[in-house]
Design a protein around this motif. Structure first.
Motif, PDB file in Angstrom:
ATOM      1  N   CYS A   7     -32.295  63.670 -24.442  1.00 56.49           N
ATOM      2  CA  CYS A   7     -31.045  63.405 -25.132  1.00 56.49           C
ATOM      3  C   CYS A   7     -30.137  62.587 -24.228  1.00 56.49           C
ATOM      4  O   CYS A   7     -29.934  62.936 -23.070  1.00 56.49           O
ATOM      5  N   GLU A   8     -29.582  61.496 -24.780  1.00 57.15           N
ATOM      6  CA  GLU A   8     -28.694  60.645 -23.987  1.00 57.15           C
ATOM      7  C   GLU A   8     -27.297  61.243 -23.848  1.00 57.15           C
ATOM      8  O   GLU A   8     -26.517  60.818 -23.009  1.00 57.15           O
ATOM      9  N   ASP A   9     -26.971  62.179 -24.686  1.00 61.83           N
ATOM     10  CA  ASP A   9     -25.633  62.774 -24.643  1.00 61.83           C
ATOM     11  C   ASP A   9     -25.540  63.913 -23.647  1.00 61.83           C
ATOM     12  O   ASP A   9     -24.634  63.964 -22.831  1.00 61.83           O
ATOM     13  N   CYS A  34     -31.407  66.275 -31.039  1.00 65.67           N
ATOM     14  CA  CYS A  34     -31.388  67.136 -29.869  1.00 65.67           C
ATOM     15  C   CYS A  34     -31.192  68.588 -30.314  1.00 65.67           C
ATOM     16  O   CYS A  34     -30.268  68.886 -31.061  1.00 65.67           O
ATOM     17  N   PRO A  35     -32.042  69.494 -29.862  1.00 67.84           N
ATOM     18  CA  PRO A  35     -31.924  70.895 -30.270  1.00 67.84           C
ATOM     19  C   PRO A  35     -30.721  71.591 -29.637  1.00 67.84           C
ATOM     20  O   PRO A  35     -30.314  72.660 -30.071  1.00 67.84           O
ATOM     21  N   LYS A  36     -30.142  70.971 -28.625  1.00 70.53           N
ATOM     22  CA  LYS A  36     -29.012  71.590 -27.919  1.00 70.53           C
ATOM     23  C   LYS A  36     -27.675  71.185 -28.513  1.00 70.53           C
ATOM     24  O   LYS A  36     -26.846  72.027 -28.811  1.00 70.53           O
ATOM     25  N   CYS A  37     -27.461  69.866 -28.674  1.00 70.55           N
ATOM     26  CA  CYS A  37     -26.158  69.370 -29.118  1.00 70.55           C
ATOM     27  C   CYS A  37     -26.213  68.690 -30.476  1.00 70.55           C
ATOM     28  O   CYS A  37     -25.191  68.345 -31.031  1.00 70.55           O
ATOM     29  N   GLY A  38     -27.418  68.470 -31.016  1.00 66.61           N
ATOM     30  CA  GLY A  38     -27.554  67.902 -32.350  1.00 66.61           C
ATOM     31  C   GLY A  38     -27.457  66.395 -32.395  1.00 66.61           C
ATOM     32  O   GLY A  38     -27.498  65.794 -33.461  1.00 66.61           O
ATOM     33  N   SER A  39     -27.331  65.751 -31.242  1.00 69.86           N
ATOM     34  CA  SER A  39     -27.246  64.292 -31.206  1.00 69.86           C
ATOM     35  C   SER A  39     -28.576  63.662 -31.608  1.00 69.86           C
ATOM     36  O   SER A  39     -29.646  64.204 -31.340  1.00 69.86           O
ATOM     37  N   VAL A  40     -28.490  62.498 -32.253  1.00 69.71           N
ATOM     38  CA  VAL A  40     -29.710  61.752 -32.577  1.00 69.71           C
ATOM     39  C   VAL A  40     -29.933  60.639 -31.557  1.00 69.71           C
ATOM     40  O   VAL A  40     -30.834  59.817 -31.713  1.00 69.71           O
ATOM     41  N   ARG A  41     -29.112  60.621 -30.534  1.00 74.11           N
ATOM     42  CA  ARG A  41     -29.290  59.617 -29.484  1.00 74.11           C
ATOM     43  C   ARG A  41     -30.335  60.102 -28.489  1.00 74.11           C
ATOM     44  O   ARG A  41     -30.063  60.355 -27.320  1.00 74.11           O
ATOM     45  N   THR A  42     -31.529  60.246 -28.979  1.00 67.89           N
ATOM     46  CA  THR A  42     -32.639  60.701 -28.142  1.00 67.89           C
ATOM     47  C   THR A  42     -33.691  59.612 -28.072  1.00 67.89           C
ATOM     48  O   THR A  42     -33.767  58.748 -28.947  1.00 67.89           O
ATOM     49  N   HIS A  43     -34.483  59.664 -27.060  1.00 68.13           N
ATOM     50  CA  HIS A  43     -35.601  58.719 -26.988  1.00 68.13           C
ATOM     51  C   HIS A  43     -36.797  59.405 -26.350  1.00 68.13           C
ATOM     52  O   HIS A  43     -36.670  60.329 -25.556  1.00 68.13           O
ATOM     53  N   GLN A  44     -37.953  58.930 -26.722  1.00 66.77           N
ATOM     54  CA  GLN A  44     -39.184  59.524 -26.221  1.00 66.77           C
ATOM     55  C   GLN A  44     -39.459  59.049 -24.809  1.00 66.77           C
ATOM     56  O   GLN A  44     -39.357  57.860 -24.501  1.00 66.77           O
TER      57      GLN A  44
END
Ligand SMILES: [Zn+2]
Length: 56
Positions: A8-10, A33-43
């Motif tokens: 997660c980028e956040d 992100c399962p922690k903060c719910g952000s969609v700013r994630t990358h593999q």
């Protein structure tokens, strides 16, 4: 079952998603992100790994 690792980028949390889920969501869409719910994630490109339950 193989798992893919994401970050997660956040909140910088790393987490894993199963191959089946990533296929259902499509390769263009990253999971929340399962922690903060952000969609700013990358593999992460370190490849997949097999989760083990071995205790050492
Ligand atoms: Zn997050």
């Amino acid at each position: 079952m193989p798992f893919y690792e994401y970050r997660c980028e956040d909140c910088k949390k790393t987490f894993t998603m199963s191959e089946l889920i990533s296929e259902h969501e499509g390769h263009e869409k990253e999971p929340e992100c399962p922690k903060c719910g952000s969609v700013r994630t990358h593999q992460l490109l370190s490849g997949f790994f097999a989760k083990t339950d071995s205790k050492t």
